[in-house]
Write an enzyme that holds these catalytic residues in place. Structure first.
Site, PDB file in Angstrom:
ATOM      1  CG  ASP A  25      -2.077   0.929   1.126  1.00  0.00           C
ATOM      2  OD1 ASP A  25      -2.296   1.486   0.037  1.00  0.00           O
ATOM      3  OD2 ASP A  25      -2.773   1.129   2.133  1.00  0.00           O
ATOM      4  CG  HIS A  42       0.244   1.624  -9.388  1.00  0.00           C
ATOM      5  ND1 HIS A  42      -0.004   1.384  -8.064  1.00  0.00           N
ATOM      6  CD2 HIS A  42      -0.884   2.212  -9.891  1.00  0.00           C
ATOM      7  CE1 HIS A  42      -1.234   1.799  -7.776  1.00  0.00           C
ATOM      8  NE2 HIS A  42      -1.777   2.310  -8.861  1.00  0.00           N
ATOM      9  CG  ASN A  73      -7.396  -2.504  -6.306  1.00  0.00           C
ATOM     10  OD1 ASN A  73      -6.438  -3.220  -6.065  1.00  0.00           O
ATOM     11  ND2 ASN A  73      -7.736  -1.504  -5.507  1.00  0.00           N
ATOM     12  CB  SER A 201      -8.021  -4.022   2.428  1.00  0.00           C
ATOM     13  OG  SER A 201      -7.722  -2.806   3.052  1.00  0.00           O
TER      14      SER A 201
HETATM   15  C1  FPP Z   1      -1.816   0.111  -3.377  1.00  0.00           C
HETATM   16  O1  FPP Z   1      -1.409   1.432  -3.496  1.00  0.00           O
HETATM   17  C2  FPP Z   1      -1.259  -0.731  -4.436  1.00  0.00           C
HETATM   18  C3  FPP Z   1      -1.976  -1.322  -5.436  1.00  0.00           C
HETATM   19  C4  FPP Z   1      -3.435  -1.171  -5.542  1.00  0.00           C
HETATM   20  C5  FPP Z   1      -1.345  -2.141  -6.488  1.00  0.00           C
HETATM   21  C6  FPP Z   1      -0.063  -2.830  -6.183  1.00  0.00           C
HETATM   22  C7  FPP Z   1       0.527  -3.250  -7.454  1.00  0.00           C
HETATM   23  C8  FPP Z   1       1.833  -3.193  -7.810  1.00  0.00           C
HETATM   24  C9  FPP Z   1       2.910  -2.813  -6.915  1.00  0.00           C
HETATM   25  C10 FPP Z   1       2.205  -3.535  -9.225  1.00  0.00           C
HETATM   26  C11 FPP Z   1       1.987  -4.933  -9.686  1.00  0.00           C
HETATM   27  C12 FPP Z   1       2.350  -5.995  -8.719  1.00  0.00           C
HETATM   28  C13 FPP Z   1       2.937  -7.191  -8.965  1.00  0.00           C
HETATM   29  C14 FPP Z   1       2.953  -8.204  -7.897  1.00  0.00           C
HETATM   30  C15 FPP Z   1       3.575  -7.568 -10.234  1.00  0.00           C
HETATM   31  P1  FPP Z   1      -2.501   2.585  -3.632  1.00  0.00           P
HETATM   32  O2  FPP Z   1      -2.604   2.923  -5.066  1.00  0.00           O
HETATM   33  O3  FPP Z   1      -3.775   2.162  -2.984  1.00  0.00           O
HETATM   34  O4  FPP Z   1      -1.803   3.740  -2.824  1.00  0.00           O
HETATM   35  P2  FPP Z   1      -2.466   4.902  -1.956  1.00  0.00           P
HETATM   36  O5  FPP Z   1      -3.183   4.229  -0.814  1.00  0.00           O
HETATM   37  O6  FPP Z   1      -1.296   5.715  -1.512  1.00  0.00           O
HETATM   38  O7  FPP Z   1      -3.383   5.638  -2.873  1.00  0.00           O
END
Ligand code: FPP
Length: 249
Positions: A25, A42, A73, A201
């Site tokens: 996160d 990301h 998501n 979550s």
């Molecule tokens: C949460 O951050 C993260 C995600 C929803 C996606 C995680 C995905 C990756 C790191 C890329 C692909 C992964 C793999 C395993 C190949 P957020 O966007 O909710 O952050 P925020 O809470 O700061 O808005």
């Protein structure tokens, strides 16, 4: 302490978590802090993914589960979903050789039928390509929701009852666990969540009954092996009682 020293300390401490699960996160906030769009976070999160896969493998964990894309998501803007799917596909295409060389089996948990065909095919191919690897399992939770997983398990049990294969009185915890996407894996010993949020979550609700939590304020794109090792060392200091009392008391 250096990364190497942390790793040696973990290995000499014994009691290595068999299964580590991570809620990655803070990508959006990391990007925002730099005045960039969320997808920039990301993209940088991929460095952290590589670091934790290698880190878990190095200390001898049997399974690592990463929450890559939740059912919720799908409600994000279409452009962000597209980038996340592309990142997943690229990760799998780029890393599959590396995974096999390191004897890591790739598995995906979730309602994969909702995933775009190109990404799904890449995942299925990589799962097949690494299917005989046995040192560690890397689970990518994609289009994953724990309640949906439980719904799928209940439906599967219901079908067996309807065909007379199963007697409702014979349903116990084991029969439910066998119908979950995580069938065959030990429950997570350690659950890490980055970015300081204290929420589950909809992640592995059944499987985390006795899991130890570790919350760090580090944002996912900054998370590295040393952060993983700090979490594991913290876990090793804990006394797990599974609802019982200490044997010496
Ligand atoms: C949460 O951050 C993260 C995600 C929803 C996606 C995680 C995905 C990756 C790191 C890329 C692909 C992964 C793999 C395993 C190949 P957020 O966007 O909710 O952050 P925020 O809470 O700061 O808005």
């Amino acid at each position: 302490m250096s990364e190497q020293q942390l790793k040696e300390q973990i290995i000499s401490g014994g009691n290595i978590p068999r299964h580590v699960a991570i809620i990655m996160d803070g990508n959006g906030r990391w990007a925002q802090e730099r005045g960039k769009p969320r997808v920039f976070g990301h993209q940088h999160g991929m460095h952290a993914v590589r670091a934790v896969v290698e880190g878990c493998r190095d200390v001898g964990c049997e399974a690592l589960t990463l929450y890559a894309f939740s059912e919720e998501n799908w409600k994000r803007p279409a452009a962000e979903i597209k980038v996340l799917m592309r990142l997943l596909r690229h990760y799998i295409e780029r890393e599959r050789n590396n995974l096999r060389e390191n004897d890591i089996r790739l598995q995906c948990l979730g309602r994969m039928e909702k995933v775009a065909p190109a990404a799904r095919e890449a995942m299925e191919e990589a799962m097949e390509y690494t299917s005989s690897c046995s040192s560690m399992v890397l689970n990518l939770a994609i289009s994953y929701g724990s309640r949906a997983e439980i719904v799928d398990a209940v439906r599967a049990l219901g079908r067996e009852i309807a065909t007379g294969k199963l007697d409702p009185g014979d349903i116990g915890e084991e029969q439910i666990a066998e119908k979950l996407y995580t069938d065959g894996l030990p429950d997570p010993d350690l659950l890490i969540r980055t970015s300081g949020e204290m929420r589950i979550s909809n992640f592995l609700l059944w499987q985390i009954a006795y899991t130890e939590f570790y919350i760090t304020s580090v944002l996912w794109p900054d998370f590295r092996k040393a952060d993983l090792y700090e979490a594991i060392l913290d876990f090793q200091k804990r006394e797990r009682r599974f609802g019982m009392v200490k044997s010496s008391v």
